[in-house]
Design a protein around this motif. Sequence first.
Motif, mmCIF file in Angstrom:
data_model
loop_
_atom_site.group_PDB
_atom_site.id
_atom_site.type_symbol
_atom_site.label_atom_id
_atom_site.label_comp_id
_atom_site.label_asym_id
_atom_site.label_seq_id
_atom_site.Cartn_x
_atom_site.Cartn_y
_atom_site.Cartn_z
ATOM 1 N N LYS A 150 -21.530 -0.504 -1.142
ATOM 2 C CA LYS A 150 -21.049 -0.835 0.204
ATOM 3 C C LYS A 150 -20.252 -2.133 0.187
ATOM 4 O O LYS A 150 -19.288 -2.301 0.927
ATOM 5 N N GLN A 151 -20.659 -3.057 -0.688
ATOM 6 C CA GLN A 151 -19.977 -4.338 -0.776
ATOM 7 C C GLN A 151 -18.517 -4.159 -1.187
ATOM 8 O O GLN A 151 -17.626 -4.856 -0.690
ATOM 9 N N SER A 152 -18.266 -3.205 -2.096
ATOM 10 C CA SER A 152 -16.892 -2.950 -2.535
ATOM 11 C C SER A 152 -16.015 -2.516 -1.369
ATOM 12 O O SER A 152 -14.854 -2.927 -1.263
ATOM 13 N N PHE A 153 -16.569 -1.694 -0.506
ATOM 14 C CA PHE A 153 -15.798 -1.156 0.617
ATOM 15 C C PHE A 153 -15.661 -2.146 1.770
ATOM 16 O O PHE A 153 -14.723 -2.050 2.563
ATOM 17 N N SER A 154 -16.598 -3.081 1.886
ATOM 18 C CA SER A 154 -16.567 -4.016 3.021
ATOM 19 C C SER A 154 -15.925 -5.353 2.690
ATOM 20 O O SER A 154 -15.633 -6.152 3.601
ATOM 21 N N ALA A 155 -15.687 -5.637 1.417
ATOM 22 C CA ALA A 155 -15.116 -6.924 1.005
ATOM 23 C C ALA A 155 -13.693 -7.080 1.535
ATOM 24 O O ALA A 155 -12.867 -6.171 1.433
ATOM 25 N N LYS A 156 -13.410 -8.255 2.074
ATOM 26 C CA LYS A 156 -12.078 -8.551 2.604
ATOM 27 C C LYS A 156 -11.215 -9.203 1.528
ATOM 28 O O LYS A 156 -11.699 -10.002 0.727
ATOM 29 N N VAL A 157 -9.935 -8.849 1.527
ATOM 30 C CA VAL A 157 -9.027 -9.393 0.513
ATOM 31 C C VAL A 157 -8.379 -10.682 1.008
ATOM 32 O O VAL A 157 -8.331 -10.963 2.209
ATOM 33 N N GLY A 158 -7.880 -11.458 0.049
ATOM 34 C CA GLY A 158 -7.134 -12.665 0.369
ATOM 35 C C GLY A 158 -5.660 -12.332 0.519
ATOM 36 O O GLY A 158 -5.300 -11.220 0.932
ATOM 37 N N ASP A 159 -4.792 -13.263 0.165
ATOM 38 C CA ASP A 159 -3.357 -12.997 0.257
ATOM 39 C C ASP A 159 -2.985 -11.856 -0.694
ATOM 40 O O ASP A 159 -3.271 -11.928 -1.890
ATOM 41 N N PRO A 160 -2.350 -10.804 -0.186
ATOM 42 C CA PRO A 160 -2.045 -9.642 -1.028
ATOM 43 C C PRO A 160 -0.898 -9.885 -2.001
ATOM 44 O O PRO A 160 0.087 -10.547 -1.664
ATOM 45 N N ALA A 161 -1.047 -9.335 -3.197
ATOM 46 C CA ALA A 161 -0.022 -9.501 -4.224
ATOM 47 C C ALA A 161 1.280 -8.809 -3.849
ATOM 48 O O ALA A 161 2.352 -9.196 -4.331
ATOM 49 N N TRP A 162 1.201 -7.783 -2.976
ATOM 50 C CA TRP A 162 2.440 -7.083 -2.611
ATOM 51 C C TRP A 162 3.397 -7.951 -1.788
ATOM 52 O O TRP A 162 4.560 -7.575 -1.596
ATOM 53 N N LYS A 163 2.932 -9.108 -1.334
ATOM 54 C CA LYS A 163 3.837 -10.012 -0.611
ATOM 55 C C LYS A 163 4.761 -10.772 -1.560
ATOM 56 O O LYS A 163 5.792 -11.300 -1.141
ATOM 57 N N GLU A 164 4.399 -10.823 -2.838
ATOM 58 C CA GLU A 164 5.199 -11.577 -3.802
ATOM 59 C C GLU A 164 5.758 -10.720 -4.929
ATOM 60 O O GLU A 164 6.588 -11.187 -5.704
ATOM 61 N N LYS A 165 5.311 -9.459 -5.022
ATOM 62 C CA LYS A 165 5.791 -8.588 -6.099
ATOM 63 C C LYS A 165 6.236 -7.243 -5.546
ATOM 64 O O LYS A 165 5.743 -6.792 -4.514
ATOM 65 N N LYS A 166 7.146 -6.601 -6.245
ATOM 66 C CA LYS A 166 7.641 -5.290 -5.818
ATOM 67 C C LYS A 166 6.506 -4.278 -5.798
ATOM 68 O O LYS A 166 5.591 -4.333 -6.617
ATOM 69 N N SER A 167 6.607 -3.337 -4.849
ATOM 70 C CA SER A 167 5.555 -2.317 -4.778
ATOM 71 C C SER A 167 6.145 -0.955 -4.431
ATOM 72 O O SER A 167 7.194 -0.853 -3.795
ATOM 73 N N TRP A 168 5.423 0.062 -4.860
ATOM 74 C CA TRP A 168 5.768 1.453 -4.611
ATOM 75 C C TRP A 168 4.529 2.157 -4.070
ATOM 76 O O TRP A 168 3.401 1.771 -4.388
ATOM 77 N N SER A 169 4.721 3.172 -3.254
ATOM 78 C CA SER A 169 3.566 3.859 -2.671
ATOM 79 C C SER A 169 3.791 5.365 -2.645
ATOM 80 O O SER A 169 4.851 5.843 -2.228
ATOM 81 N N ILE A 170 2.790 6.091 -3.120
ATOM 82 C CA ILE A 170 2.798 7.551 -3.032
ATOM 83 C C ILE A 170 1.902 7.964 -1.871
ATOM 84 O O ILE A 170 0.723 7.609 -1.832
ATOM 85 N N VAL A 171 2.469 8.703 -0.925
ATOM 86 C CA VAL A 171 1.706 9.255 0.200
ATOM 87 C C VAL A 171 1.374 10.710 -0.123
ATOM 88 O O VAL A 171 2.278 11.514 -0.366
ATOM 89 N N ALA A 172 0.093 11.030 -0.165
ATOM 90 C CA ALA A 172 -0.341 12.416 -0.369
ATOM 91 C C ALA A 172 -0.422 13.071 1.008
ATOM 92 O O ALA A 172 -1.306 12.754 1.799
ATOM 93 N N THR A 173 0.509 13.957 1.307
ATOM 94 C CA THR A 173 0.643 14.461 2.679
ATOM 95 C C THR A 173 -0.511 15.351 3.139
ATOM 96 O O THR A 173 -0.700 15.548 4.336
ATOM 97 N N GLU A 174 -1.302 15.884 2.188
ATOM 98 C CA GLU A 174 -2.435 16.744 2.552
ATOM 99 C C GLU A 174 -3.773 16.025 2.323
ATOM 100 O O GLU A 174 -4.813 16.662 2.179
ATOM 101 N N ASP A 175 -3.724 14.717 2.289
ATOM 102 C CA ASP A 175 -4.909 13.904 1.997
ATOM 103 C C ASP A 175 -5.937 14.001 3.127
ATOM 104 O O ASP A 175 -5.608 13.797 4.291
ATOM 105 N N ARG A 176 -7.191 14.296 2.774
ATOM 106 C CA ARG A 176 -8.284 14.325 3.746
ATOM 107 C C ARG A 176 -9.257 13.164 3.544
ATOM 108 O O ARG A 176 -10.208 13.013 4.311
ATOM 109 N N SER A 177 -9.017 12.336 2.509
ATOM 110 C CA SER A 177 -9.865 11.173 2.261
ATOM 111 C C SER A 177 -9.294 9.911 2.908
ATOM 112 O O SER A 177 -10.030 9.060 3.397
#
Length: 251
Positions: free
Chosen positions: A177-204
């Motif tokens: 539960k701790q893994s899922f509830s832990a809050k992140v600090g400043d995200p790395a995507w603010k300083e580095k390039k990022s890409w994202s795959i959207v799974a259009t049939e995702d149920r999770s």
Amino acid sequence: MQRPISTFAIAFAASLAAVATHAAEVKNIVIVHGALADSSGWKKATEILEKRGFNVTIVQQPITSLADDIAATNRVLAMQDGATLLVGHSYGGVVITEAGHNDKVAGLVYVAAFQPDRGESLLTLASSKPSSGMNIRETPDGEYLYLDPAAFAKDFAADLPQDETAFMAKAQVFASKQSFSAKVGDPAWKEKKSWSIVATEDRSINPDLERDMARRAGSQITEIAASHAVFISQPEKVADVIEAAARQSAN
């Protein structure tokens, strides 16, 4: 008499070296798997990427806490020789958002993943736009979470063969539960390039949430018609995105 090298010259040379390092070809790929599954599902995508000349390593993090998982990822990053592309699936996206600050990381790829901003956790994001599959259960001690085996195929991997999903349901990695509830600090995507795959049939993870997080981060988005297990059911397409990200990270 030889003239002393000025401080400016030293700084200028160091900056040139840093630029050269950043521009170096990215040949290392480190993958952080998600919760409720282990790293074995990345076998096909790994083989494809290795045939394309990449050095692929997969973090087998314990999912006992976010801090533990970030530490496990940094241990693997420390072993990489040169610039590295960091890839995260599902909960792995939370991990790479923090571990992505590592100096060896040239870019981030989110695969049907959570992409939190400062102060957010997996739970707060998931609650903001609930998914269509809501079959998470607690272990008897109340400390860990897992996906109801009866719903595993439908919610996690509806586009995989039944015998494969039946085994995955039995072999799933419980998440603290701790893994899922832990809050992140400043995200790395603010300083580095990022890409994202959207799974259009995702149920999770709600696909609209995946889109919203990716747009907010300014990530380059690719949509693939697949379940949450897109990296298993569509390994070639996922590998294509990772390869493109590695090439573009060097620029």
